[in-house]
Design an enzyme around this catalytic site. Structure first.
Site, PDB file in Angstrom:
ATOM      1  N   LYS A 182       7.483  10.632  35.971  1.00 31.09           N
ATOM      2  CA  LYS A 182       7.269  10.926  34.544  1.00 31.09           C
ATOM      3  C   LYS A 182       6.562  12.266  34.321  1.00 31.09           C
ATOM      4  O   LYS A 182       6.691  12.879  33.253  1.00 31.09           O
ATOM      5  CB  LYS A 182       6.428   9.826  33.899  1.00 31.09           C
TER       6      LYS A 182
ATOM      7  N   SER B  15      11.073   5.689  41.984  1.00 27.87           N
ATOM      8  CA  SER B  15      10.587   6.417  40.802  1.00 27.87           C
ATOM      9  C   SER B  15       9.081   6.445  40.653  1.00 27.87           C
ATOM     10  O   SER B  15       8.547   7.333  39.986  1.00 27.87           O
ATOM     11  CB  SER B  15      11.224   5.831  39.537  1.00 27.87           C
TER      12      SER B  15
END
Length: 313
Positions: free
Chosen positions: A39, A290
């Site tokens: 992110k 991720s």
């Protein structure tokens, strides 16, 4: 462009994994990115696009955790004031980490949706710039840098497996990867208990879920992004789902075999690799890990869930 601020994360391979699934697998370790998740890329790219005037107004967002840390750290790096709304039951490690990056935290509401609604109200009062966790083209473009790196690190990739929550990560990756190689296949992965994008993709209409239930809180999103869904329809080849047991099993497997810690969302694509590898036609398969911001207190529960499913190995 992101180079001085964002890490170029490693790709790792595992003979054991290759043997189990009968493919060459390359794990893109975004759990080793600054703030522990991908992110940070999207947040940094978005904030770098802001004018001086916008920067002076500060930024605001709502997040389940990783986006919060990404925005907080990117804002600190660029000297911008950040306010972040989080649901009351956000794991305390994520709240603390975000505070440590210097952001103002507002804990409110039962779920992400309520925190998000509250953050929109505040944004209207203050005029701060809203940094959406996924439904923003600059944020998607920032996440797309992962695909550019992967294809530089391993140019034989023919398929990339990507976790999906709201769809920002896979949108960025799909557009970037297909820009480099039109024939590359992009396969998304959702948790069974939070399958809004999967349902929308296959039903041809925007599906909003009443509730979501998964250990992968980072991808527990009730409805697809308005901007991400059309991109996914156009650029993504397939979407799969995995159970929480399969996710838990992937977390334990990677911890034991590769000495690497993943959070639930970060393990989703690996769970799909083990659960669906017979149906994935690929010789060189990239898997996006991720994030790694796991709340360690949930480890016993995860181990227990993993035991309910036979180990992949």
């Amino acid at each position: 462009m992101l180079r001085p601020i964002v890490h170029r994360t490693p790709i790792i391979t595992s003979e054991t994994t290759n043997r189990i699934v009968g493919k060459n697998v390359y794990f893109k370790m975004e759990n080793q990115q600054k703030t522990g998740a991908f992110k940070f890329r999207g947040a940094t790219f978005k904030l770098m696009q802001l004018s001086k005037q916008e920067r002076n107004k500060g930024v605001i967002t709502a997040s389940a955790g990783n986006h919060a840390q990404g925005v907080a750290y990117a804002a600190a790096k660029l000297g911008i004031k950040a306010t972040i709304f989080m649901a009351e039951k956000t794991p305390s490690a994520k709240v603390q980490a975000t505070k440590n990056y210097g952001a103002e935290i507002v804990l409110t509401g039962e779920s992400f949706q309520e925190a998000y609604d509250a953050s929109l109200k505040r944004q209207m009062q203050t005029g701060a710039v809203y940094i959406h966790p996924f439904d923003d083209y600059d944020v998607m473009a920032g996440q797309g840098t992962i695909a550019m790196e992967m294809l530089k690190q391993e140019d034989r990739l023919d398929t990339i497996l990507v976790p999906i929550g709201g769809g920002g990560l896979i949108s960025g990756i799909a557009v970037a990867a297909k820009y480099v190689n039109r024939n590359i296949k992009i396969i998304g992965v959702q948790a069974e208990g939070a399958s809004a994008m999967y349902d929308s993709f296959y039903k041809g209409k925007d599906v909003r879920l009443q509730s979501v239930n998964t250990i992968a809180e980072g991808i527990a999103v009730k409805q697809p992004g308005k901007r991400t869904l059309p991109i996914i329809r156009e650029y993504v080849d397939d979407i799969l789902t995995v159970t929480d047991e399969e996710i838990a099993s992937a977390i334990v497997y990677m911890l034991e075999r590769n000495k690497t810690l993943m959070e639930g969302a970060g393990a989703a694509a690996i769970a799909a690799l083990f659960a669906h590898h017979q149906h994935i036609k690929s010789r060189h398969l990239g898997v996006v890990v991720s994030g790694g911001n796991m709340d360690i207190s949930t480890m016993a529960k995860i181990q227990h869930m993993a035991e309910r499913l036979h180990h992949p190995a």
